[in-house]
Design an enzyme around this catalytic site. Sequence first.
Site, PDB file in Angstrom:
ATOM      1  N   CYS A  37       0.835  -1.204   0.000  1.00  0.00           N
ATOM      2  CA  CYS A  37       0.000   0.000   0.000  1.00  0.00           C
ATOM      3  C   CYS A  37       0.873   1.258   0.000  1.00  0.00           C
ATOM      4  O   CYS A  37       2.093   1.180   0.026  1.00  0.00           O
ATOM      5  CB  CYS A  37      -0.923   0.012   1.203  1.00  0.00           C
ATOM      6  SG  CYS A  37      -0.028   0.196   2.744  1.00  0.00           S
ATOM      7  N   CYS A  40       3.266   1.621   2.927  1.00  0.00           N
ATOM      8  CA  CYS A  40       4.490   0.823   2.784  1.00  0.00           C
ATOM      9  C   CYS A  40       5.492   1.588   1.920  1.00  0.00           C
ATOM     10  O   CYS A  40       6.678   1.662   2.234  1.00  0.00           O
ATOM     11  CB  CYS A  40       4.221  -0.511   2.112  1.00  0.00           C
ATOM     12  SG  CYS A  40       2.942  -1.502   2.863  1.00  0.00           S
ATOM     13  N   ASP A 435       7.773 -36.685  -6.702  1.00  0.00           N
ATOM     14  CA  ASP A 435       8.915 -37.023  -5.874  1.00  0.00           C
ATOM     15  C   ASP A 435       8.391 -36.977  -4.443  1.00  0.00           C
ATOM     16  O   ASP A 435       7.500 -36.195  -4.141  1.00  0.00           O
ATOM     17  CB  ASP A 435       9.998 -35.967  -6.098  1.00  0.00           C
ATOM     18  CG  ASP A 435      11.050 -36.005  -5.025  1.00  0.00           C
ATOM     19  OD1 ASP A 435      11.589 -37.090  -4.803  1.00  0.00           O
ATOM     20  OD2 ASP A 435      11.312 -34.960  -4.415  1.00  0.00           O
ATOM     21  N   ASP A 606      11.422 -31.495  -6.537  1.00  0.00           N
ATOM     22  CA  ASP A 606      12.076 -30.294  -6.031  1.00  0.00           C
ATOM     23  C   ASP A 606      13.586 -30.420  -5.894  1.00  0.00           C
ATOM     24  O   ASP A 606      14.280 -29.422  -5.825  1.00  0.00           O
ATOM     25  CB  ASP A 606      11.492 -29.907  -4.678  1.00  0.00           C
ATOM     26  CG  ASP A 606      11.976 -30.826  -3.585  1.00  0.00           C
ATOM     27  OD1 ASP A 606      12.050 -32.043  -3.853  1.00  0.00           O
ATOM     28  OD2 ASP A 606      12.302 -30.335  -2.503  1.00  0.00           O
ATOM     29  N   ASP A 610      16.081 -34.712  -8.864  1.00  0.00           N
ATOM     30  CA  ASP A 610      14.925 -34.787  -9.761  1.00  0.00           C
ATOM     31  C   ASP A 610      15.147 -34.072 -11.086  1.00  0.00           C
ATOM     32  O   ASP A 610      14.324 -34.194 -11.982  1.00  0.00           O
ATOM     33  CB  ASP A 610      13.697 -34.140  -9.098  1.00  0.00           C
ATOM     34  CG  ASP A 610      13.328 -34.831  -7.804  1.00  0.00           C
ATOM     35  OD1 ASP A 610      13.392 -36.064  -7.778  1.00  0.00           O
ATOM     36  OD2 ASP A 610      12.993 -34.123  -6.840  1.00  0.00           O
TER      37      ASP A 610
END
Lengths: 707, 51
Positions: A37, A40, A435, A606, A610
């Site tokens: 916003c 911020c 996995d 991940d 893999d």
Amino acid sequence: MTMAACPGCVAAGPAAERAARRAGLPTHELILPTIHCSACISAVERLLNARPEIAAARVNLSRKRVAITAQVGLDPTPWITALTAIGFEAHEARATIAAQGNDGLTLRLGIAGFAMMNVMLLSIAVWSGASDSTRDFFHWIAATISLPAAIYCADPFFRSAWSALKAARLNMDVPIALAIILACGLSLYETMTGGAHAYFDAALSLTFFLLVGRVLETRMRSAARSAAADLAALEPNRVTRIDGDTRVSCPVDEIVTGDMLWLAAGCRVPVDGVLTSPVAQVDRSALTGESDATEVRAGAVLTAGDVLLSGPVTLRTSVDAKGSTLRRLVYLAALAEGARSRYTSLATKAAGIYAPLVHGLALAAFLGWSFATADLYHALTIAIATLIITCPCALGLAVPAVATVATGRLFRMGILVKSETALERLAEVDTVVFDKTGTLSDSGLVPPAEMPDGPRRVLKALAQASQHPLSRSVLGALADVQATDLDGIQEHRGKGVCACCAGRPVALGNGAWLGLGTGTWVQVGDAAYLLERRERAVPDAMPALSALHAMGLDIHMLTGDTHAHATRMAADLPVDHVHAEVDPEAKQKLIRDLQAQGRRVVMVGDGLNDTLALTQAWASIAPGTALEASQNAADVVLLGQQLSGIPTVLRIARSARRRILENFALAAGYNCTAIPLALMGFATPLMAALAMSSSSITVTLNALRTK
Amino acid sequence: MNILVILVPCSLILGLGALVAFIWTLRHDQYSDPAGDAQRILLEEDDAPRP
């Protein structure tokens, strides 16, 4: 007298330098994932601009980043600490991304829009009956606007078409470029000879509509790319190096062989090295898939990607950061010749059918009319009108419009689509391979069963006080526990957290620091409890897998872990097939075998173990917690760890494929009515304009139905 | 038909004006942060122009 000695120049020196710095490009970029916003924006900018070493700081809310102009190479750690202190999570971005690379395309779109509107105004005058010298005058004005505009704006299509032709291929841009060139050429000839039919507006609206598709596509892709880069930045890219007696923070890329690194518990090992501390517990699941922690002693080799469970430890690196990253990149690049490069996209297939068909028809019209009437000019006009009116426009928009809507929808749900053909491939999938470790399950610290409620509440409060990965993992097991209030919370980096609870000292941290041996302990007054490390299914694994089952997909679970662990996990989840104790090559082989049986496999994984399987599979998905290497190999990245995104991705992919095929059908339908008219020689510029705009709009509206 | 001599340049100049304005906004980087620009209007202090 030299220039440097001139008093005016000396005085102007620092001021000029400061001005140049202010005007200069940002030197640092921080990612602020939580800003949302105007408060911020001003809080972040006020804090950063107040620091003397920062010349300028500007927040970009759309990309959730702040660009900082300061001295090159300055350590941003104090800024990050200051931002964290006022409640903004901040990370250093690896590289400052060049601001929007598609400005050229947007400019072309603006110019095409301007030219199209003006020419259309003139065309309307001609269609409503302007004749003779007025018509010729309007045609000439239209020509002066259109020709330069078309040459400049359609440049991306010309380039892409040319590179396709050079490689002896046909892509969608070949008929597009041809239609634009012919429309302009024919219209120019008509204008010069005082003819009635000029297609300038058709050429420009074709360019404009297609540029809209192209701009949307690039925007979407650059948003996905920058989000993927932000994700990579969440992995720390600074490490603590021990130089003599002092510890300095330095970027990972600057590590050289033989450096001593200081690593806190919970850290991922950044570079391969040799352990110099006496003992350490490591989680090697990223490399091996094993969920159990391993204990290693001094002299053992730690590989990049291992996670330290105890610490702090020291490590002597055995390779350069550059060396090891490069090696991995080369390794991955060699693998990249997987399914995605062999896949022909729907757009290419459509162009492969459309282009020869339409060009053949035009040729036939030309030959037919020249034999029938022996009037070459008339035959040529009809042939060109056929090419213009058959609307490569709708076909050119058919795929990008759907892809933009689908990727945009997924992006808002936190799902990044990285590859262009990913959605098309995902739509054809019939088997999902998961996995286990890190994807379906995670390992976290669990308090012992005999721990009473009081200490549990203290434990939750202590764990909440720390951002450390191990503390975060404790919270998962304490979801239904109410935290107590603590005073004087102190976090000791790499050791633990201590505080006071109703006058008693309480602490959560590693055993060595608390004087209790190895492992992670929580101490409440005199009592101490050892936190156990246990593997559990991630919370949304069950709903996600059930949804995939309901979609009629076959579910496999692959793991490098032991049979015992795999069967225990599979018992809780609706998995059809379990394969345990498989190494990376075996994973790849399994997927290859499945695909040899005619299966279309999507791999979800991940770990580094893999990556081979991810590249081998027909399509691949990696969770946001995956290592960068796995994310690079995957087509789709799920931000956060939300497996429930997988059924959504598959559903949207299937819907997108349906919409693309419908769009092709719509475009074909238009052509079925337009082609006979054009072939008979009844085509007019007005008809071309109507066909082009209405088909583009229908195709775009149909794309919006992608859900 | 003499009115065309005035009206046609008028329409072209207006269109051209819009195009120039568009190019100006593009040059001044006004499309890089649409969400932020929408929020900045609410800031209390004077917001310095982009560097």
